[in-house]
Design an enzyme around this catalytic site. Structure first.
Site, PDB file in Angstrom:
ATOM      1  N   ASN A  98      -6.024  -2.667   2.534  1.00 27.11           N
ATOM      2  CA  ASN A  98      -5.992  -4.123   2.652  1.00 27.11           C
ATOM      3  C   ASN A  98      -7.418  -4.630   2.800  1.00 27.11           C
ATOM      4  O   ASN A  98      -8.280  -3.934   3.349  1.00 27.11           O
ATOM      5  CB  ASN A  98      -5.195  -4.550   3.887  1.00 27.11           C
ATOM      6  N   ARG A 150       0.835  -1.213   0.000  1.00 30.78           N
ATOM      7  CA  ARG A 150       0.000   0.000   0.000  1.00 30.78           C
ATOM      8  C   ARG A 150       0.865   1.256   0.000  1.00 30.78           C
ATOM      9  O   ARG A 150       0.561   2.227  -0.702  1.00 30.78           O
ATOM     10  CB  ARG A 150      -0.932   0.016   1.211  1.00 30.78           C
TER      11      ARG A 150
END
Length: 140
Positions: free
Chosen positions: A83, A65
């Protein structure tokens, strides 16, 4: 001999930079090889698009990320990523078409250094009138 070559090269550059734009500027029929006018291409570059994505593989616990956020910002994209409980990373990106396509390629092939991308799935791209997000962020 070398001076002749330099002079010729400078002359060619001056013609290319100075004369050709003047020649084509007053020709409304000036079109690119794909048939689009320069104005149409410029307008298309300013159009904004949105697309959702989900990346499968080893993409959690490997700073995926964080790298996605950094890459999106480098491309000038806005949106988010997060996520999921299924072990994937989902997100949405907004921006110019060519930048979204570059980010799609990055999501499919690069990712973070320790990630393993098995596949990336993308929604249908939608044209949007304006940005929805102020930046690209990580949702927690």
């Amino acid at each position: 001999m070398a001076a002749n070559f330099v002079f010729t090269e400078i002359l060619f550059i001056n013609i290319f930079i100075c004369v050709l734009p003047i020649y084509f500027a007053d020709k409304p029929e000036s079109v690119l090889s794909n048939g689009n006018s320069f104005e149409e291409v410029e307008m298309a570059a300013k159009q904004l698009f949105s697309q959702d994505f989900e990346v499968f593989g080893k993409v959690q616990g490997v700073f995926f990320r964080k790298h996605t956020e950094k890459q999106a910002k480098q491309f000038g994209l806005r949106g988010w990523c997060m996520n999921t409980s299924q072990g994937t990373v989902r997100g949405q990106m907004e921006g110019e078409l060519n930048k979204i396509n570059e980010m799609k390629y990055w999501l499919q092939t690069k990712g973070s250094p320790n990630s393993r991308i098995d596949k990336a799935v993308f929604s249908e791209m939608k044209e949007i009138p304006d940005y929805t997000f102020k930046a690209f962020t990580i949702k927690r």
